[in-house]
Design an enzyme around this catalytic site. Structure first.
Site, PDB file in Angstrom:
ATOM      1  N   HIS A   1       8.679   8.056  24.672  1.00  0.00           N
ATOM      2  CA  HIS A   1       7.713   9.011  24.105  1.00  0.00           C
ATOM      3  C   HIS A   1       6.825   9.565  25.221  1.00  0.00           C
ATOM      4  CE1 HIS A   1       9.028   6.601  20.666  1.00  0.00           C
ATOM      5  NE2 HIS A   1       8.766   7.678  19.941  1.00  0.00           N
TER       6      HIS A   1
ATOM      7  N   ASP B   1      10.243  11.742  22.811  1.00  0.00           N
ATOM      8  CA  ASP B   1       9.851  12.250  21.494  1.00  0.00           C
ATOM      9  C   ASP B   1       8.349  12.479  21.384  1.00  0.00           C
ATOM     10  OD1 ASP B   1      12.509  11.820  20.996  1.00  0.00           O
ATOM     11  OD2 ASP B   1      12.198  10.647  19.163  1.00  0.00           O
TER      12      ASP B   1
END
Ligand code: NI
Length: 461
Positions: free
Chosen positions: A426, A284
């Protein structure tokens, strides 16, 4: 003979005569009232009939499925000139002809026979894909050269099915999709001063509950779905176009434009194998020019596929990275433009976050994302109704953003690994990229295939 009785008799005779006279007048009146002899009332009768017209029907120059019709009546008090469209098919044409007949009847009924009248009908045809057409029939009635009424009738025609399609059918009867339409309309009105006339329109009211009836006046073209609304000011009517890419997902599949989809989310040759174990790795908040390239290199080393939930503003900054993600067979998903907590935003702001990001991804990669993740996994029914794609959560949170420790990332994945897991990481933190080689090696050693979210969905749905 005495005069008296005589005079009495005469009086009686006179009375009888006058009674007879009254009866005769009443009878005559009744006769005229009930039978209306044509000879005496013909002038009125003639003017209250729809005048004879001549009709020319020709094949439509641009659309082979349609006919252009010009119907004219030259008449001293009630002439008309009607341009409209026919389809050459029984059912739709019966409906169109019925509408034309009603138009003529109401024109004659409301005509002012002390002077001149006119009825003018103009037709517009807007094509959508190869076999759909929006017809708008615009009627104007004039008396003494002054327009006394006007109206536009909207039809959406499916030439393949030979039938008219309502807005409800266009949206596959799914009433919750109206919330998205309303959010898009509000967004358009609020962000463009040209629509200031509509700031008080019914759909702008905070407590407005959408109904199908409010959206009957629409046309659908390849570039936009356009609604017409009354303004209570001048101009009396305004069109709001909603770009096709924003509404395409809302349409019933048969009516959707074949917009480019993610080409390699699920390769054409992908073979479902339920006996294999699999996980979906997700990254993400990127793409990041410093971290994402290393992540992509490591994924390639293990022939692993992943899904990147990107932020629109970062895609705009690094479109070449978004392109590389797609080119290397990974999936790219929408993670909003500014990473807000969507439950705190208005419907319009949510859609803005979503559509700007989707558009940035299309611009960078040529493909429409088919998966979405809400920032912080924060989602509720309202947010989900506004966003066209179902929000994807996760089952293993590496907390990489918090500890920033490669060993912790590796250990959390190892300790929680399970079939159909969705792993959250991430690609904006260097320690995550540094952990990835070991994470992938462990997953592979444990016998899991690493697939995209769309591939994983094939097993879960
Ligand atoms: Ni995020």
């Amino acid at each position: 003979m005495s005069r008296k009785p005589r005079s009495k008799t005469r009086k009686l005779q006179l009375q009888s005569l006058s009674i007879l006279g009254v009866v005769a007048v009443v009878c005559a009146a009744a006769y005229f009232f009930f039978f209306q002899p044509a000879s005496l009332l013909s002038k009125t009768a003639e003017t209250q009939t729809i005048p004879e017209s001549s009709i020319t029907k020709t094949a439509h120059a641009d659309f082979p499925a349609l006919f252009n019709v010009v119907e004219t009546a030259e008449h001293t008090t009630t002439p008309f000139t009607l341009h409209y469209v026919l389809t050459g098919k029984a059912l739709p044409d019966a409906l169109l002809k019925d509408y034309i007949q009603q138009l003529k009847e109401s024109y004659i009924q409301t005509a002012d026979f002390t002077g001149s009248n006119n009825l003018v009908l103009d037709a517009t045809v807007i094509p959508y894909q190869d076999a759909f057409y929006s017809f708008t029939l615009h009627k104007r009635i004039l008396q003494q050269d002054v327009q006394v009424s006007s109206e536009t009738k909207y039809f959406f025609y499916d030439a393949t099915a030979e039938k008219f399609v309502t807005f409800k059918q266009l949206l596959n009867h799914e009433e919750d999709k109206l919330a998205t339409i309303v959010a898009l309309l509000r967004q358009t009105v609020e962000q463009n001063s040209q629509y200031d006339h509509l700031v008080n329109a019914f759909f702008m009211q905070p407590d407005y509950v959408p109904t199908w009836r409010d959206f009957e006046r629409f046309t659908l073209a390849n570039d936009a779905l356009t609604f017409t609304f009354a303004t209570n000011s001048t101009p009396a009517l305004m069109d709001i176009p909603l770009p096709t890419e924003k509404i395409n997902d809302l349409l019933r599949e048969a009516y959707q434009l074949p917009l480019p989809k993610m080409a390699n989310v699920v390769p054409a040759d992908y073979v479902l194998d339920p006996t294999k174990k699999r996980v979906a790795i997700t990254f993400d908040d990127g793409p990041s020019p410093t971290v994402t390239p290393q992540v992509l290199d490591t994924l390639k080393k293990y022939n692993a596929k992943a899904t990147f939930y990107v932020l629109g503003n970062k895609v705009e900054e690094s479109p070449e990275l978004a392109k590389r993600i797609v080119d290397e067979g990974h999936e790219i998903g929408n993670h909003t433009w500014t990473h807000p907590n969507l439950v705190n935003l208005t419907d319009e702001a949510i859609l803005d976050e979503y559509t700007r990001t989707t558009n940035a991804i299309i611009q960078a990669t040529g493909y429409t994302p088919s998966t979405f993740r809400a920032p912080y996994g924060s989602i509720n029914e309202r947010v989900q109704n506004v966003v066209p794609l179902e929000a994807v959560m996760w089952s293993i949170d590496t907390l990489d953003w918090k500890h920033r420790n490669p060993n912790a990332t590796v250990n959390i994945v190892n300790a929680n690994l399970h079939n159909n897991a969705i792993i959250l990481m991430h690609d904006i933190h260097q320690p995550t990229a540094n952990a990835l080689d070991r994470v992938l090696a462990n997953i592979q050693a444990a016998g899991y295939e690493m697939v995209t979210i769309s591939e994983l969905n094939l097993y879960i749905d």
